[in-house]
Design a protein around this motif. Sequence first.
Motif, PDB file in Angstrom:
ATOM      1  N   GLY A 120      70.857  -4.423  24.152  1.00  0.00           N
ATOM      2  CA  GLY A 120      69.604  -4.139  23.473  1.00  0.00           C
ATOM      3  C   GLY A 120      69.732  -3.889  21.974  1.00  0.00           C
ATOM      4  O   GLY A 120      68.759  -3.518  21.329  1.00  0.00           O
ATOM      5  N   THR A 121      70.957  -4.058  21.422  1.00  0.00           N
ATOM      6  CA  THR A 121      71.127  -3.882  19.979  1.00  0.00           C
ATOM      7  C   THR A 121      71.496  -5.216  19.340  1.00  0.00           C
ATOM      8  O   THR A 121      71.998  -6.123  20.013  1.00  0.00           O
ATOM      9  CB  THR A 121      72.247  -2.870  19.646  1.00  0.00           C
ATOM     10  OG1 THR A 121      73.498  -3.380  20.101  1.00  0.00           O
ATOM     11  CG2 THR A 121      71.971  -1.516  20.256  1.00  0.00           C
ATOM     12  N   LEU A 122      71.268  -5.309  18.051  1.00  0.00           N
ATOM     13  CA  LEU A 122      71.723  -6.467  17.294  1.00  0.00           C
ATOM     14  C   LEU A 122      73.204  -6.288  16.988  1.00  0.00           C
ATOM     15  O   LEU A 122      73.700  -5.150  16.936  1.00  0.00           O
ATOM     16  CB  LEU A 122      70.922  -6.599  15.992  1.00  0.00           C
ATOM     17  CG  LEU A 122      69.416  -6.829  16.158  1.00  0.00           C
ATOM     18  CD1 LEU A 122      68.717  -6.805  14.809  1.00  0.00           C
ATOM     19  CD2 LEU A 122      69.158  -8.154  16.878  1.00  0.00           C
ATOM     20  N   ASP A 123      73.902  -7.394  16.746  1.00  0.00           N
ATOM     21  CA  ASP A 123      75.345  -7.291  16.538  1.00  0.00           C
ATOM     22  C   ASP A 123      75.719  -6.456  15.313  1.00  0.00           C
ATOM     23  O   ASP A 123      76.773  -5.832  15.285  1.00  0.00           O
ATOM     24  CB  ASP A 123      76.010  -8.666  16.484  1.00  0.00           C
ATOM     25  CG  ASP A 123      75.554  -9.511  15.304  1.00  0.00           C
ATOM     26  OD1 ASP A 123      74.525  -9.207  14.693  1.00  0.00           O
ATOM     27  OD2 ASP A 123      76.256 -10.490  15.001  1.00  0.00           O
ATOM     28  N   THR A 127      75.126   1.512  15.127  1.00  0.00           N
ATOM     29  CA  THR A 127      75.458   2.354  16.278  1.00  0.00           C
ATOM     30  C   THR A 127      76.514   1.709  17.180  1.00  0.00           C
ATOM     31  O   THR A 127      77.210   2.407  17.906  1.00  0.00           O
ATOM     32  CB  THR A 127      74.202   2.716  17.096  1.00  0.00           C
ATOM     33  OG1 THR A 127      73.595   1.529  17.587  1.00  0.00           O
ATOM     34  CG2 THR A 127      73.210   3.514  16.249  1.00  0.00           C
ATOM     35  N   ASN A 128      76.658   0.384  17.114  1.00  0.00           N
ATOM     36  CA  ASN A 128      77.703  -0.294  17.884  1.00  0.00           C
ATOM     37  C   ASN A 128      79.097   0.152  17.458  1.00  0.00           C
ATOM     38  O   ASN A 128      80.050   0.052  18.227  1.00  0.00           O
ATOM     39  CB  ASN A 128      77.596  -1.812  17.730  1.00  0.00           C
ATOM     40  CG  ASN A 128      76.355  -2.371  18.390  1.00  0.00           C
ATOM     41  OD1 ASN A 128      75.969  -1.956  19.471  1.00  0.00           O
ATOM     42  ND2 ASN A 128      75.722  -3.328  17.720  1.00  0.00           N
ATOM     43  N   TYR A 129      79.212   0.631  16.228  1.00  0.00           N
ATOM     44  CA  TYR A 129      80.518   0.966  15.675  1.00  0.00           C
ATOM     45  C   TYR A 129      81.149   2.187  16.345  1.00  0.00           C
ATOM     46  O   TYR A 129      82.335   2.439  16.159  1.00  0.00           O
ATOM     47  CB  TYR A 129      80.422   1.152  14.163  1.00  0.00           C
ATOM     48  CG  TYR A 129      80.276  -0.168  13.450  1.00  0.00           C
ATOM     49  CD1 TYR A 129      79.086  -0.899  13.526  1.00  0.00           C
ATOM     50  CD2 TYR A 129      81.312  -0.704  12.719  1.00  0.00           C
ATOM     51  CE1 TYR A 129      78.950  -2.123  12.890  1.00  0.00           C
ATOM     52  CE2 TYR A 129      81.189  -1.928  12.082  1.00  0.00           C
ATOM     53  CZ  TYR A 129      80.003  -2.627  12.171  1.00  0.00           C
ATOM     54  OH  TYR A 129      79.884  -3.847  11.548  1.00  0.00           O
ATOM     55  N   THR A 130      80.396   2.933  17.125  1.00  0.00           N
ATOM     56  CA  THR A 130      81.000   4.056  17.850  1.00  0.00           C
ATOM     57  C   THR A 130      82.076   3.559  18.806  1.00  0.00           C
ATOM     58  O   THR A 130      82.994   4.300  19.141  1.00  0.00           O
ATOM     59  CB  THR A 130      79.959   4.857  18.651  1.00  0.00           C
ATOM     60  OG1 THR A 130      79.354   4.008  19.623  1.00  0.00           O
ATOM     61  CG2 THR A 130      78.904   5.469  17.749  1.00  0.00           C
TER      62      THR A 130
END
Length: 188
Positions: A120-123, A127-130
């Motif tokens: 559900g997130t864009l690349d 927040t993906n960096y967690t």
Amino acid sequence: MTVSPQIAIDDTRVWLERAVIGLNLCPFAKGVHVKGQVHYAVSGATDPEALLRDLDLELKQLLALEASARDTTLLIAPDCLADFLDFNDFLAEADRLLVDLDLDGVLQIAPLHPLFQFAGTLDDDITNYTNRSPYPTLHLLREDSIDRAVAAFPNAERIFEVNMQTMEQLGAAGWAALGVGPSSIKPA
């Protein structure tokens, strides 16, 4: 290998110290790191089958030692599963291995990847960096250790939410300034 095992370990250790511990993304990491209970293993695998064999070995080695000697393992795979979707698909095989070894509920595997992306997130969502590590990495954790850490940490269920806020405040420039990628692309 595209990088030596020592460079892969060094890069991963820098990421652990600066990002995971430095940003307090995992409040439990500092204790095991300071006590020397984090084991860094580098897989020379170039295909999922070889990585699965290395995973099998590392799971068994983790259990062969007391938690006081080795509480957790970071299995780093610099030359395997560079594509995040392939890595994500591999996690089903890794979980199946846990079941086959009768380790489901004893150990768990947390995924870390340079291109990690939550559903559900864009690349490029910060927040993906967690969960973005320098190399594809399987974090092998003892369930007992997780249970003890969660029991000792107030509001453990809020860690994910706090991490999202931390990353949003840090931003892409702040993350880049940490210098926690593979050595070949770290800023000078």
